[in-house]
Structures are given as structure tokens and as C-alpha cells.
Scaffold this motif. Structure first.
Motif, PDB file in Angstrom:
ATOM      1  N   ALA A   1       0.812  -1.195   0.125  1.00 21.99           N
ATOM      2  CA  ALA A   1      -0.008  -0.096   0.105  1.00 21.99           C
ATOM      3  C   ALA A   1       1.007   1.091  -0.065  1.00 21.99           C
ATOM      4  CB  ALA A   1      -0.852  -0.015   0.952  1.00 21.99           C
ATOM      5  N   ARG A   2       1.834   1.013   0.844  1.00 24.34           N
ATOM      6  CA  ARG A   2       2.959   2.501   0.758  1.00 24.34           C
ATOM      7  C   ARG A   2       3.579   2.560  -0.885  1.00 24.34           C
ATOM      8  NH1 ARG A   2       6.435   5.668   3.783  1.00 24.34           N
ATOM      9  NH2 ARG A   2       7.065   7.278   2.401  1.00 24.34           N
TER      10      ARG A   2
ATOM     11  N   LEU B   1      -5.404   3.799   1.382  1.00 21.79           N
ATOM     12  CA  LEU B   1      -5.170   3.961   2.986  1.00 21.79           C
ATOM     13  C   LEU B   1      -5.944   2.837   3.633  1.00 21.79           C
ATOM     14  CD1 LEU B   1      -5.629   7.957   3.218  1.00 21.79           C
ATOM     15  CD2 LEU B   1      -3.544   6.486   3.423  1.00 21.79           C
ATOM     16  N   ALA B   2      -7.293   2.418   3.107  1.00 22.64           N
ATOM     17  CA  ALA B   2      -8.036   1.330   3.772  1.00 22.64           C
ATOM     18  C   ALA B   2      -7.241   0.097   3.488  1.00 22.64           C
ATOM     19  CB  ALA B   2      -9.579   1.250   3.195  1.00 22.64           C
TER      20      ALA B   2
ATOM     21  N   GLU C   1      -0.089  -2.058   7.290  1.00 20.03           N
ATOM     22  CA  GLU C   1       1.223  -1.183   7.048  1.00 20.03           C
ATOM     23  C   GLU C   1       0.893   0.094   7.589  1.00 20.03           C
ATOM     24  OE1 GLU C   1       1.751  -1.398   2.651  1.00 20.03           O
ATOM     25  OE2 GLU C   1       0.761  -3.355   2.404  1.00 20.03           O
ATOM     26  N   PHE C   2      -0.197   0.627   7.659  1.00 20.74           N
ATOM     27  CA  PHE C   2      -0.517   1.883   8.292  1.00 20.74           C
ATOM     28  C   PHE C   2      -1.026   1.756   9.665  1.00 20.74           C
ATOM     29  CE2 PHE C   2      -1.411   3.064   3.494  1.00 20.74           C
ATOM     30  CZ  PHE C   2      -0.033   3.413   3.158  1.00 20.74           C
ATOM     31  N   ARG C   3      -0.881   2.796  10.363  1.00 24.89           N
ATOM     32  CA  ARG C   3      -1.732   3.078  11.524  1.00 24.89           C
ATOM     33  C   ARG C   3      -3.185   2.946  11.382  1.00 24.89           C
ATOM     34  NH1 ARG C   3       0.869   8.498  14.348  1.00 24.89           N
ATOM     35  NH2 ARG C   3       3.102   7.747  13.340  1.00 24.89           N
ATOM     36  N   THR C   4      -3.856   2.546  12.477  1.00 26.11           N
ATOM     37  CA  THR C   4      -5.301   2.637  12.397  1.00 26.11           C
ATOM     38  C   THR C   4      -5.698   4.011  12.219  1.00 26.11           C
ATOM     39  OG1 THR C   4      -5.467   0.450  13.701  1.00 26.11           O
ATOM     40  CG2 THR C   4      -7.232   1.924  13.477  1.00 26.11           C
ATOM     41  N   VAL C   5      -6.078   4.422  11.150  1.00 26.20           N
ATOM     42  CA  VAL C   5      -6.746   5.840  10.844  1.00 26.20           C
ATOM     43  C   VAL C   5      -8.178   5.703  10.256  1.00 26.20           C
ATOM     44  CG1 VAL C   5      -4.563   7.053  10.614  1.00 26.20           C
ATOM     45  CG2 VAL C   5      -5.681   6.265   8.631  1.00 26.20           C
ATOM     46  N   ASP C   6      -8.873   6.825  10.259  1.00 30.93           N
ATOM     47  CA  ASP C   6     -10.093   6.872   9.448  1.00 30.93           C
ATOM     48  C   ASP C   6      -9.521   7.091   7.896  1.00 30.93           C
ATOM     49  OD1 ASP C   6     -12.159   7.999   7.856  1.00 30.93           O
ATOM     50  OD2 ASP C   6     -13.251   8.768   9.550  1.00 30.93           O
TER      51      ASP C   6
ATOM     52  N   LEU D   1       1.379   8.205   9.294  1.00 29.69           N
ATOM     53  CA  LEU D   1       0.684   7.394   8.823  1.00 29.69           C
ATOM     54  C   LEU D   1       1.408   6.016   9.218  1.00 29.69           C
ATOM     55  CD1 LEU D   1      -2.017   6.525   7.416  1.00 29.69           C
ATOM     56  CD2 LEU D   1      -0.432   6.476   5.267  1.00 29.69           C
ATOM     57  N   LEU D   2       2.635   5.792   9.128  1.00 31.73           N
ATOM     58  CA  LEU D   2       3.263   4.684   9.453  1.00 31.73           C
ATOM     59  C   LEU D   2       3.319   4.267  10.793  1.00 31.73           C
ATOM     60  CD1 LEU D   2       6.205   4.939   6.547  1.00 31.73           C
ATOM     61  CD2 LEU D   2       3.999   3.922   6.463  1.00 31.73           C
ATOM     62  N   PRO D   3       3.324   3.006  11.033  1.00 28.44           N
ATOM     63  CA  PRO D   3       3.276   2.406  12.521  1.00 28.44           C
ATOM     64  C   PRO D   3       4.574   2.955  13.135  1.00 28.44           C
ATOM     65  CG  PRO D   3       2.789   0.753  11.064  1.00 28.44           C
ATOM     66  CD  PRO D   3       3.098   1.872  10.249  1.00 28.44           C
ATOM     67  N   ARG D   4       4.743   3.199  14.403  1.00 24.63           N
ATOM     68  CA  ARG D   4       5.837   3.711  14.995  1.00 24.63           C
ATOM     69  C   ARG D   4       6.618   2.422  15.572  1.00 24.63           C
ATOM     70  NH1 ARG D   4       2.669   8.573  17.163  1.00 24.63           N
ATOM     71  NH2 ARG D   4       3.490  10.157  15.976  1.00 24.63           N
ATOM     72  N   PRO D   5       7.808   2.431  15.602  1.00 26.80           N
ATOM     73  CA  PRO D   5       8.384   1.163  16.051  1.00 26.80           C
ATOM     74  C   PRO D   5       8.290   0.912  17.590  1.00 26.80           C
ATOM     75  CG  PRO D   5      10.210   2.876  15.132  1.00 26.80           C
ATOM     76  CD  PRO D   5       8.580   3.247  15.057  1.00 26.80           C
TER      77      PRO D   5
END
Length: 181
Positions: A64-65, A121-122, A129-134, A177-181
Motif C-alpha cells: 500500500a505504501r 489507505l484502507a 502497513e499503516f496505523r489505524t486511521v479513518d 501514517l506509518l506504524p511507530r517502532p
């Protein structure tokens, strides 16, 4: 498209355009009725080409990225006076006086860009791959960022070139957007 980018809509006459394309201004007016209609149909044609690019981008394999980076790459102008973006600027400038049908056609173009970004994004959220965002809300914010930077690139604001904008957008994606380590 090139004539509008080069001269702006105010510098475009139907007679001059007719000479460029080998057609009388009467024929142009028969097909387009007004300069505003010519502008909107030219934008719709240009968007059709970019829509095909986005569709190919969304359907290719990868993360997705990678698709998000591709989307941003297609969105951001190539440089000052990018013909596609100059068309958009002209449409936005004239839309305050547009009729309901013209506004609906413009909204349809905007909506296609938004839906494609929401889909990317979804997908990224669902795959982790991405944080949980709307996705809809994040797409709205991202497109506002892209629009603002893209206007700067298209009009040639000093110190805001395409590469700088791509770096800014990449930083935004990494931070928000990207998950934090």
C-alpha cells in the motif's frame, strides 16, 4: 491544454485556439458553447488520462505504501506551469461562478481522486502497513496538503520545487501514517 497553461484562460481566445487546431471559432463554440465549458471538458479529458494512470497504479502488485507513493507522484505537478495543474487552477478560480452542473462535474473529478486515496489507505490499514486511521478523514487531510503544495509548485513559488514537495509529503506519511517502532 498547452495553450491554457501557457497563456491562462484570459489569454485564450476562441479565434486563436481555432487557428491552432485548424478549426473556426464558430465550430469551437458549437461544440463547447463557452470558454468555461471548453476549460471543463479539457480538464475532464486530462483527468481521464490521469484516472487511467491511477487505475493501473491501484491494480499493480506491491505494498500500500508503494501505491501511496505512486499516487503522490501522479498528483504532484511536474513543475511550474504544469498544464494539468494550470487547468485545475483555472477551474477552481472560475468555479465560484459556475452553475450546479459544472460544479457537480468538478466534484466528480475530485471525488475520483479521493476514492482512490481512501482505497489505498484502507488497504494499508487492513494489512497493518499503516496505523489505524479513518481513511476518509486522513485522505481529506492528505489531499489538502497535496493541493497546497501542488499549487506552489504549479505557480513556481521560489523554494518549493517538486522534489522538496515529495520529501515533505513523505515525511508527513512517515510521521502520521506509518506504524511507530
Amino acid at each position: 491544454m498547452d495553450t491554457i497553461a501557457e497563456r491562462g484562460l484570459d489569454g485564450l481566445t476562441m479565434a486563436g485556439l481555432g487557428r491552432q487546431v485548424g478549426m473556426s471559432s464558430g465550430h469551437l463554440l458549437y461544440y463547447f458553447r463557452t470558454k468555461d465549458e471548453l476549460l471543463l471538458q479539457t480538464l475532464e479529458w486530462s483527468e481521464g488520462r490521469l484516472g487511467a494512470e491511477r487505475s493501473a497504479l491501484l491494480s499493480r502488485p506491491g505494498t500500500a505504501r508503494e501505491r501511496l507513493d505512486g499516487y503522490v507522484d501522479v498528483y504532484v505537478p511536474d513543475g511550474p506551469r504544469d498544464p494539468h495543474w494550470i487547468l485545475w487552477l483555472e477551474v477552481w478560480n472560475r468555479s465560484q461562478n459556475a452553475d450546479a452542473e459544472a460544479r457537480a462535474r468538478q466534484a466528480a473529478i475530485e471525488g475520483a481522486w479521493h476514492r482512490d486515496l481512501v482505497a489505498i489507505l484502507a488497504e494499508g490499514v487492513s494489512r497493518g502497513e499503516f496505523r489505524t486511521v479513518d481513511p476518509d478523514r486522513f485522505a481529506t487531510r492528505t489531499r489538502a496538503l497535496l493541493d497546497g503544495f501542488s499549487v506552489h509548485v504549479a505557480v513556481g513559488v521560489p523554494g518549493t520545487d517538486r522534489e522538496q514537495v515529495l520529501r515533505h509529503v513523505s515525511e508527513f506519511i512517515e510521521q502520521d501514517l506509518l506504524p511507530r517502532p
